[in-house]
Design an enzyme around this catalytic site. Structure first.
Site, PDB file in Angstrom:
ATOM      1  N   ARG A  34      11.128   3.824   3.316  1.00 58.30           N
ATOM      2  CA  ARG A  34      10.829   2.863   4.379  1.00 58.30           C
ATOM      3  C   ARG A  34      12.089   2.069   4.665  1.00 58.30           C
ATOM      4  O   ARG A  34      12.806   1.658   3.742  1.00 58.30           O
ATOM      5  CB  ARG A  34       9.707   1.921   3.971  1.00 58.30           C
ATOM      6  CG  ARG A  34       9.485   0.815   4.996  1.00 58.30           C
ATOM      7  CD  ARG A  34       8.298  -0.033   4.673  1.00 58.30           C
ATOM      8  NE  ARG A  34       7.057   0.672   4.962  1.00 58.30           N
ATOM      9  CZ  ARG A  34       5.860   0.099   4.929  1.00 58.30           C
ATOM     10  NH1 ARG A  34       5.752  -1.189   4.622  1.00 58.30           N
ATOM     11  NH2 ARG A  34       4.766   0.779   5.199  1.00 58.30           N
ATOM     12  N   HIS A  50       5.018   5.653  11.490  1.00 57.65           N
ATOM     13  CA  HIS A  50       4.480   5.485  10.142  1.00 57.65           C
ATOM     14  C   HIS A  50       3.482   6.632   9.949  1.00 57.65           C
ATOM     15  O   HIS A  50       2.270   6.426   9.885  1.00 57.65           O
ATOM     16  CB  HIS A  50       3.800   4.122  10.048  1.00 57.65           C
ATOM     17  CG  HIS A  50       3.433   3.690   8.660  1.00 57.65           C
ATOM     18  ND1 HIS A  50       3.578   4.496   7.548  1.00 57.65           N
ATOM     19  CD2 HIS A  50       2.883   2.522   8.211  1.00 57.65           C
ATOM     20  CE1 HIS A  50       3.148   3.845   6.486  1.00 57.65           C
ATOM     21  NE2 HIS A  50       2.721   2.654   6.867  1.00 57.65           N
ATOM     22  N   ARG A  59       0.802  -1.231   0.000  1.00 59.75           N
ATOM     23  CA  ARG A  59       0.000   0.000   0.000  1.00 59.75           C
ATOM     24  C   ARG A  59       0.831   1.275   0.000  1.00 59.75           C
ATOM     25  O   ARG A  59       0.568   2.198  -0.775  1.00 59.75           O
ATOM     26  CB  ARG A  59      -0.916   0.050   1.244  1.00 59.75           C
ATOM     27  CG  ARG A  59      -2.175  -0.728   1.102  1.00 59.75           C
ATOM     28  CD  ARG A  59      -2.567  -1.304   2.439  1.00 59.75           C
ATOM     29  NE  ARG A  59      -1.598  -2.326   2.788  1.00 59.75           N
ATOM     30  CZ  ARG A  59      -1.740  -3.599   2.433  1.00 59.75           C
ATOM     31  NH1 ARG A  59      -2.798  -3.992   1.793  1.00 59.75           N
ATOM     32  NH2 ARG A  59      -0.798  -4.484   2.732  1.00 59.75           N
ATOM     33  N   THR A  60       1.811   1.342   0.894  1.00 62.92           N
ATOM     34  CA  THR A  60       2.480   2.638   1.074  1.00 62.92           C
ATOM     35  C   THR A  60       3.259   3.014  -0.181  1.00 62.92           C
ATOM     36  O   THR A  60       3.139   4.123  -0.690  1.00 62.92           O
ATOM     37  CB  THR A  60       3.399   2.574   2.314  1.00 62.92           C
ATOM     38  OG1 THR A  60       2.649   2.023   3.394  1.00 62.92           O
ATOM     39  CG2 THR A  60       3.902   3.943   2.689  1.00 62.92           C
ATOM     40  N   LYS A  88      26.536  -3.269  -2.083  1.00 63.53           N
ATOM     41  CA  LYS A  88      28.000  -3.111  -2.202  1.00 63.53           C
ATOM     42  C   LYS A  88      28.570  -2.423  -0.973  1.00 63.53           C
ATOM     43  O   LYS A  88      29.749  -2.074  -0.944  1.00 63.53           O
ATOM     44  CB  LYS A  88      28.322  -2.272  -3.438  1.00 63.53           C
ATOM     45  CG  LYS A  88      27.812  -2.846  -4.743  1.00 63.53           C
ATOM     46  CD  LYS A  88      28.028  -1.834  -5.874  1.00 63.53           C
ATOM     47  CE  LYS A  88      27.134  -2.148  -7.050  1.00 63.53           C
ATOM     48  NZ  LYS A  88      26.996  -0.993  -7.944  1.00 63.53           N
TER      49      LYS A  88
HETATM   50  N1   CP Z   1      -0.398  -0.139   5.829  1.00 63.51           N
HETATM   51  C1   CP Z   1       0.822  -0.377   5.288  1.00 63.51           C
HETATM   52  O1   CP Z   1       1.837   0.256   5.671  1.00 63.51           O
HETATM   53  O2   CP Z   1       0.832  -1.344   4.336  1.00 63.51           O
HETATM   54  P1   CP Z   1       2.108  -1.809   3.503  1.00 63.51           P
HETATM   55  O3   CP Z   1       3.074  -2.446   4.488  1.00 63.51           O
HETATM   56  O4   CP Z   1       1.611  -2.754   2.477  1.00 63.51           O
HETATM   57  O5   CP Z   1       2.748  -0.569   2.910  1.00 63.51           O
END
Ligand code: CP
Length: 308
Positions: free
Chosen positions: A104, A132, A54-55, A83
């Site tokens: 991320r 998050h 999703r993110t 590397k």
């Molecule tokens: N909600 C969320 O962060 O989903 P993903 O890990 O799929 O990005």
């Protein structure tokens, strides 16, 4: 006007900032075509050192729908990290190509570290069990869409309240708004940590901790389900014992208010039976879509704040 360079934590945003982003996102939801050239000529870098559906894809869709372009990688293995290149050098390099970066990383604090060397704004798209913030913006926009206010709600939070970074951020943010009450529903082993309670709640905060979902579901205006996160457990046997602590099904939904909404940051495992998906109060897949709209608003606001 929002006055931050990066979005590293939900605490970077004031209540006024949150309203500004949510108001813009609500405008985008109404008329997305009005925003389709706002980011013409701009580039978003997406650096994902950890899996995501999703993110990462919602950031990509958000920039596409704003008219910009996206570059990046979806796993560290396809970058020069293999590397031995440091995170700071990787991010500094990509910030020569991109106007804004969403990243991320499995390590807590990685987005902050990246922000020290990047020559463009950094958005934290998840750093380990820490933060998050764009999921929190997604949750807040979804609440605003369905409840038309961010105040006066009873919010039940269910499942892994110990390791769940989305829960910690959501409680912090919703506690900024008047008269929200929190019902913390978890097994003893996965209770909201004391340090989060101390950070967020004061003498005026209204919250209670319970183990039983059925007992409190009739009180909830918003039910925020979470996954018991296998990857955060040190002991497989403890995970196995706790993983099905809560399963929301149609029987339990019968106990809930007619206008309660069910949210989940997703991915889900077993905690919401698929039979619930048909219930109009189950809004977690619409929540996914709002995640794209709120990221459009965030990209616009950060680029504007940084004159990028
Ligand atoms: N909600 C969320 O962060 O989903 P993903 O890990 O799929 O990005």
């Amino acid at each position: 006007m929002i006055n931050i360079k990066n979005l590293l934590s939900s605490e970077d945003l004031t209540k006024e900032d949150l309203y500004e982003i949510v108001d813009l996102a609500n405008e985008i939801v109404k008329s997305p075509e009005d925003f389709s050239h706002i980011c013409d000529g701009k580039i978003l870098g997406t650096l994902f050192f950890e899996p995501s559906t999703r993110t990462r894809l919602s950031f990509t869709a958000a920039m596409d729908r704003l008219g910009g372009k996206v570059l990046g990688f979806s796993e560290a293995g396809s970058s020069s990290t293999t590397k031995g290149e440091s995170l700071q050098d990787t991010v500094r390099t990509v910030s020569q190509y991109a106007d804004i970066i969403a990243m991320r990383h499995p390590q807590e604090g990685a987005a902050y570290l990246a922000s020290l060397t990047a020559d463009c704004p950094i958005i934290n798209a998840g750093d380990g069990g820490h933060q998050h913030p764009t999921q929190t913006l997604t949750d807040v926009l979804t609440i605003s869409q369905y409840k038309h206010s961010l105040e006066n709600h009873t919010i039940g939070l269910v499942g892994d309240l110990k390791y769940g970074r989305t829960v910690h951020s959501l409680i912090k943010v919703m506690n900024l708004f008047d008269n929200n009450k929190f019902i913390l529903i978890s097994p003893d082993e996965l209770k909201l940590p004391q340090y989060v309670k101390e950070e967020v709640f004061d003498a005026n905060s209204q919250y209670k901790e319970v183990r039983n979902l059925e007992e409190v579901i009739p009180e909830c205006d918003i039910l925020y389900m979470t996954r018991i996160q296998k990857e955060r457990f040190f002991s497989q046997s403890q995970y196995t014992r706790l993983k099905d602590s809560y399963v929301l099904d149609c029987e339990k939904m019968k106990l809930a208010k007619d206008d309660m909404i069910v949210l989940h940051p997703l991915p889900r495992v077993n905690e919401i039976a698929t039979e619930v998906d048909k219930d109009p109060r189950a809004v977690y897949f619409n929540q996914v879509k709002f995640g794209m709209y709120v990221r459009m608003a965030l990209i616009m606001k950060l680029l504007e704040a940084n004159n990028a």
